[in-house]
Design a protein around this motif. Structure first.
Motif, PDB file in Angstrom:
ATOM      1  N   GLU A 100     -86.366  46.734  30.145  1.00  0.00           N
ATOM      2  CA  GLU A 100     -87.633  47.045  30.801  1.00  0.00           C
ATOM      3  C   GLU A 100     -88.621  45.937  30.477  1.00  0.00           C
ATOM      4  N   VAL A 101     -88.978  45.154  31.506  1.00  0.00           N
ATOM      5  CA  VAL A 101     -89.848  43.997  31.297  1.00  0.00           C
ATOM      6  C   VAL A 101     -91.254  44.300  31.790  1.00  0.00           C
ATOM      7  N   VAL A 102     -92.215  43.564  31.205  1.00  0.00           N
ATOM      8  CA  VAL A 102     -93.620  43.728  31.552  1.00  0.00           C
ATOM      9  C   VAL A 102     -94.230  42.349  31.713  1.00  0.00           C
ATOM     10  N   GLY A 103     -94.909  42.118  32.829  1.00  0.00           N
ATOM     11  CA  GLY A 103     -95.601  40.852  33.020  1.00  0.00           C
ATOM     12  C   GLY A 103     -95.277  40.195  34.342  1.00  0.00           C
ATOM     13  N   THR A 104     -96.193  39.334  34.791  1.00  0.00           N
ATOM     14  CA  THR A 104     -95.993  38.577  36.019  1.00  0.00           C
ATOM     15  C   THR A 104     -94.792  37.645  35.884  1.00  0.00           C
ATOM     16  N   ASN A 105     -93.978  37.585  36.930  1.00  0.00           N
ATOM     17  CA  ASN A 105     -92.795  36.714  36.982  1.00  0.00           C
ATOM     18  C   ASN A 105     -91.749  37.042  35.915  1.00  0.00           C
ATOM     19  N   ALA A 106     -91.764  38.252  35.397  1.00  0.00           N
ATOM     20  CA  ALA A 106     -90.781  38.664  34.394  1.00  0.00           C
ATOM     21  C   ALA A 106     -89.383  38.738  35.023  1.00  0.00           C
ATOM     22  N   VAL A 107     -88.376  38.366  34.231  1.00  0.00           N
ATOM     23  CA  VAL A 107     -86.978  38.398  34.668  1.00  0.00           C
ATOM     24  C   VAL A 107     -86.197  39.284  33.712  1.00  0.00           C
ATOM     25  N   ALA A 108     -85.441  40.227  34.235  1.00  0.00           N
ATOM     26  CA  ALA A 108     -84.653  41.120  33.376  1.00  0.00           C
ATOM     27  C   ALA A 108     -83.368  40.459  32.916  1.00  0.00           C
ATOM     28  N   TYR A 109     -82.578  39.925  33.855  1.00  0.00           N
ATOM     29  CA  TYR A 109     -81.301  39.287  33.525  1.00  0.00           C
ATOM     30  C   TYR A 109     -81.222  37.947  34.255  1.00  0.00           C
ATOM     31  N   SER A 110     -80.715  36.930  33.559  1.00  0.00           N
ATOM     32  CA  SER A 110     -80.631  35.606  34.171  1.00  0.00           C
ATOM     33  C   SER A 110     -79.323  34.931  33.800  1.00  0.00           C
ATOM     34  N   CYS A 111     -78.690  34.310  34.795  1.00  0.00           N
ATOM     35  CA  CYS A 111     -77.538  33.433  34.586  1.00  0.00           C
ATOM     36  C   CYS A 111     -77.915  32.076  35.163  1.00  0.00           C
ATOM     37  N   ASP A 112     -77.949  31.051  34.300  1.00  0.00           N
ATOM     38  CA  ASP A 112     -78.494  29.766  34.721  1.00  0.00           C
ATOM     39  C   ASP A 112     -77.624  28.628  34.198  1.00  0.00           C
ATOM     40  N   SER A 113     -77.507  27.577  34.982  1.00  0.00           N
ATOM     41  CA  SER A 113     -76.800  26.367  34.558  1.00  0.00           C
ATOM     42  C   SER A 113     -77.744  25.186  34.707  1.00  0.00           C
ATOM     43  N   ALA A 114     -78.291  24.730  33.568  1.00  0.00           N
ATOM     44  CA  ALA A 114     -79.079  23.513  33.597  1.00  0.00           C
ATOM     45  C   ALA A 114     -78.172  22.321  33.850  1.00  0.00           C
ATOM     46  N   ALA A 115     -76.921  22.446  33.431  1.00  0.00           N
ATOM     47  CA  ALA A 115     -75.887  21.434  33.669  1.00  0.00           C
ATOM     48  C   ALA A 115     -74.540  22.116  33.477  1.00  0.00           C
ATOM     49  N   GLY A 116     -73.466  21.494  34.001  1.00  0.00           N
ATOM     50  CA  GLY A 116     -72.163  22.128  33.867  1.00  0.00           C
ATOM     51  C   GLY A 116     -72.051  23.373  34.717  1.00  0.00           C
ATOM     52  N   ASN A 117     -71.249  24.318  34.263  1.00  0.00           N
ATOM     53  CA  ASN A 117     -70.998  25.509  35.065  1.00  0.00           C
ATOM     54  C   ASN A 117     -70.920  26.738  34.175  1.00  0.00           C
ATOM     55  N   LEU A 118     -71.784  27.689  34.410  1.00  0.00           N
ATOM     56  CA  LEU A 118     -71.690  28.998  33.774  1.00  0.00           C
ATOM     57  C   LEU A 118     -70.850  29.879  34.683  1.00  0.00           C
ATOM     58  N   ASN A 119     -69.761  30.440  34.150  1.00  0.00           N
ATOM     59  CA  ASN A 119     -68.889  31.209  35.038  1.00  0.00           C
ATOM     60  C   ASN A 119     -68.161  32.312  34.284  1.00  0.00           C
ATOM     61  N   GLN A 120     -67.538  33.174  35.048  1.00  0.00           N
ATOM     62  CA  GLN A 120     -66.691  34.256  34.553  1.00  0.00           C
ATOM     63  C   GLN A 120     -67.434  35.156  33.551  1.00  0.00           C
ATOM     64  N   VAL A 121     -68.474  35.786  34.060  1.00  0.00           N
ATOM     65  CA  VAL A 121     -69.243  36.744  33.263  1.00  0.00           C
ATOM     66  C   VAL A 121     -69.278  38.055  34.031  1.00  0.00           C
ATOM     67  N   THR A 122     -68.984  39.152  33.344  1.00  0.00           N
ATOM     68  CA  THR A 122     -69.015  40.480  33.962  1.00  0.00           C
ATOM     69  C   THR A 122     -70.082  41.329  33.274  1.00  0.00           C
ATOM     70  N   TRP A 123     -70.981  41.886  34.086  1.00  0.00           N
ATOM     71  CA  TRP A 123     -72.031  42.779  33.599  1.00  0.00           C
ATOM     72  C   TRP A 123     -71.695  44.188  34.094  1.00  0.00           C
ATOM     73  N   ILE A 124     -71.609  45.145  33.174  1.00  0.00           N
ATOM     74  CA  ILE A 124     -71.207  46.508  33.532  1.00  0.00           C
ATOM     75  C   ILE A 124     -72.282  47.494  33.069  1.00  0.00           C
ATOM     76  N   THR A 125     -72.740  48.335  33.990  1.00  0.00           N
ATOM     77  CA  THR A 125     -73.719  49.378  33.682  1.00  0.00           C
ATOM     78  C   THR A 125     -74.913  48.792  32.939  1.00  0.00           C
ATOM     79  N   CYS A 126     -75.504  47.778  33.531  1.00  0.00           N
ATOM     80  CA  CYS A 126     -76.703  47.144  32.977  1.00  0.00           C
ATOM     81  C   CYS A 126     -77.884  47.470  33.885  1.00  0.00           C
ATOM     82  N   HIS A 127     -78.847  48.209  33.367  1.00  0.00           N
ATOM     83  CA  HIS A 127     -79.955  48.713  34.161  1.00  0.00           C
ATOM     84  C   HIS A 127     -81.235  47.951  33.844  1.00  0.00           C
ATOM     85  N   SER A 128     -82.208  48.036  34.757  1.00  0.00           N
ATOM     86  CA  SER A 128     -83.467  47.326  34.553  1.00  0.00           C
ATOM     87  C   SER A 128     -84.596  48.026  35.285  1.00  0.00           C
TER      88      SER A 128
END
Length: 594
Positions: free
Chosen positions: A307-335
């Motif tokens: 539960e986030v509070v504030g302008t431009n708040a992000v609950a969940y983020s997957c980001d690649s500044a470089a390379g590759n972020l991959n193969q991630v499974t999120w299960i029953t994650c609420h926001s």
């Protein structure tokens, strides 16, 4: 006076450290190491130490043999029970049990559980007892003492941190020491991150760590747990791997002033996170790939609530500044977000110079965010499966610029009188369209649902339900524009309007000379047939020209638009070219009524 208790003196009482021979890591027995003798509680150094024959040892220092064996020694008069050996150089400590002088005391090759007590716990016989001010000093000492493996057990109570606690590995992925940091439960053990302190923990150097049963309080720009990649090739550019995070609770100030992350993990590999709760923070949980030399991911995260509070708040983020972020499974994650805050995003998938791909969401709920899912052009091959989403006025369900992704939602509830966007798809990769499938939309009274599917998105099994709601025609577009099972009837007017997203076969009975207007919402390559039937006399149709209009075939055979006798039907076939922004008329045929 009791006889002195004997410790050590057998082949079981050895000191083991990792040693690399060639490329193989083995157990080494360091020779001639100096050890202080402390009581088990780690509160008092014992200096009245004798060797096995009763001769006093200078300064009470026990020295290991050339084979790494702890020799037999005697504790002070009247001391019984476990005793602690502390390595003079590193500060690492080993707990030893009393020995009978022949079988040994069961010395340990790795540090055992070290207990750190909070100032308000009432425990005075722990390995370290904090004073409630800079408790990071005691925590850091305990974590350092378990660098080769062991457990740091925190008591219940509050630990005030004036600096970051570094949890580092050996900067070599082949050194496999497991560090466990445990509290007494997220409601019982609380780490308070001080003002200006970057985080409670910083993980790095290919550490293998397991953090559980803690509460963390953050403010300002501080984060709860941060992982930072190592630039050392031997560490394989990992921060942490084979690690876990369980039963953690991170709390922010609940006033919108926090700008950090609850959990911010860069270059973590093969890890698991479960039973996490985040509340009142500016941002929730982020996974980040930080370098092109390594692709992080291979993770499972389940049963999280943010539960986030504030302008431009992000609950969940997957980001690649470089390379590759991959193969991630999120299960029953609420926001959930504060509906008064603008710019909030529940799920954000981005790639700066790298890419984010092969991410799966399963059984996730979202409440009151400005955007539920945001995926940029470098976020591809996502599979998003949401159970329930509440959409407020001005919000967006799916906003994707990436390719080859699947988006589903069991129930998208639109609040009364709210105007929302169900989807905006700006994927420019025609060969890999994204699919929007099994989206059940319930729009409450007076609500409006819009959609901008672009030219490539595939829409299928979209259910529209609700009371007196308005749905954009683009939400009714058949997948890939297949031939419909029935013709769609158009209204007769001076200029006949066609929404090409509704199908590929259109009928209209014309009671006068008419203009077939430029169809809206076409797809490149889409072929449509119009059947115009003249009523009350001969009728001559005109085809709209210009951008989005019609152009007839010339040459052989040429297409000629002619008058339609009363009761007869003209069939007009045209294929849309997005490159020319024209409908290319390939056939104009007239069929008599009989």
């Amino acid at each position: 006076m009791l006889a002195r208790t004997i410790y050590g003196g057998s082949v079981d009482d050895v000191v083991i450290t990792p040693v690399t021979i060639g490329t193989t890591q083995v157990a080494g027995l360091p020779a001639s190491q100096n050890f202080e003798v402390w009581n088990y509680a780690n509160t008092e150094q014992l200096t009245d130490i004798q060797d096995g024959s009763g001769v006093a040892l200078p300064s009470g220092i026990v020295v290991s043999s050339s084979a790494g064996v702890i020799p037999q020694f005697k504790a002070p008069d009247d001391y019984t029970g476990p005793i602690r050996l502390k390595h003079v150089t590193s500060g690492l400590s080993w707990v030893m049990q009393p020995s009978d002088g022949t079988s040994g005391g069961g010395g340990s090759s790795l540090p055992n559980t070290l207990v750190v007590a909070s100032a308000d716990s009432g425990i005075l016989d722990a390995d370290w007892v904090c004073d409630g001010t800079a408790d990071d000093v005691q925590l850091q000492a305990a974590v350092t003492a378990t660098a080769l493996g062991g457990t740091v057990q925190l008591t219940s109570g509050t630990f005030n941190l004036a600096d970051v606690v570094d949890v580092w590995g050996a900067d070599d992925a082949d050194v496999e020491g497991e560090i466990y940091i445990r509290g007494a439960g997220p409601s019982n053990t609380t780490l308070v991150v001080g003002s200006g302190v970057a985080s409670a923990f910083n993980l790095s150097k290919a550490v293998r760590v397991h953090i559980s049963d803690l509460g963390i309080e953050v403010g300002g720009s501080s984060s709860g747990i941060v992982a930072t990649y190592s630039a050392t090739p031997a560490a394989l550019y990992r921060s942490a791997w084979f690690s876990s995070f369980e039963r953690l609770q991170v709390k922010g100030p609940w006033d919108g002033s926090h700008s950090g992350w609850a959990i911010d993990l860069g270059n973590v590999f093969r890890a698991r996170m479960a039973n996490m709760e985040v509340g009142g923070t500016g941002n929730g949980i982020r996974l980040l790939n930080q370098t092109s030399e390594f692709n992080s991911g291979d993770m499972t995260i389940d049963r999280c609530f943010v539960e986030v509070v504030g302008t431009n708040a992000v609950a969940y983020s997957c980001d690649s500044a470089a390379g590759n972020l991959n193969q991630v499974t999120w299960i029953t994650c609420h926001s959930i977000a504060n509906p008064a805050n603008t710019g909030t995003v529940a799920w954000k998938f981005t790639g700066t110079t790298g890419s984010t791909s092969h991410i799966r969401l399963i059984n996730c709920n979202v409440e009151q965010f400005a955007t539920t899912v945001s995926a940029d052009a470098n976020a591809n091959d996502l599979e998003i499966d949401l159970v329930h989403v509440t959409l407020r006025n001005g919000s967006t369900l799916f906003n994707s610029a990436g390719s080859n992704s699947v988006f589903r939602c069991g129930l998208a509830y639109i609040e009364p009188s709210a105007t929302v966007s169900i989807l905006t798809d700006s994927n420019g990769y025609d060969a890999k369209p994204s699919v929007y499938d099994r989206i059940n939309i319930y729009a409450d009274t007076g609500a409006t649902a819009n959609a901008t599917p672009g030219n490539t998105a595939v829409l299928q099994r979209i259910v529209l339900d609700g009371d007196s709601a308005t749905y954009a025609s683009t939400l009714r577009r058949p997948p890939a524009r297949p031939a419909p099972t029935r013709a769609i009837t158009l209204s007769d007017a001076a200029t006949i309007a066609t929404d090409a997203s509704l199908g590929n076969l259109f009928d209209c009975t014309i009671a006068g000379n008419r203009t077939l207007g430029a169809p809206t919402n076409p797809l490149d390559g889409q072929t449509v047939v119009w059947r115009l039937t003249a009523s009350g006399g001969a009728r001559t149709p005109t085809l709209a020209s210009g951008a989005g209009g019609f152009v007839v075939a010339t040459g052989s055979p040429a297409v000629t638009v002619a008058a339609i006798a009363s009761g007869s039907t003209a069939e007009i076939a045209a294929t849309y070219s997005s490159a020319n922004s024209r409908w290319r008329v390939s056939r104009y045929s007239i069929f008599a009524a009989s």
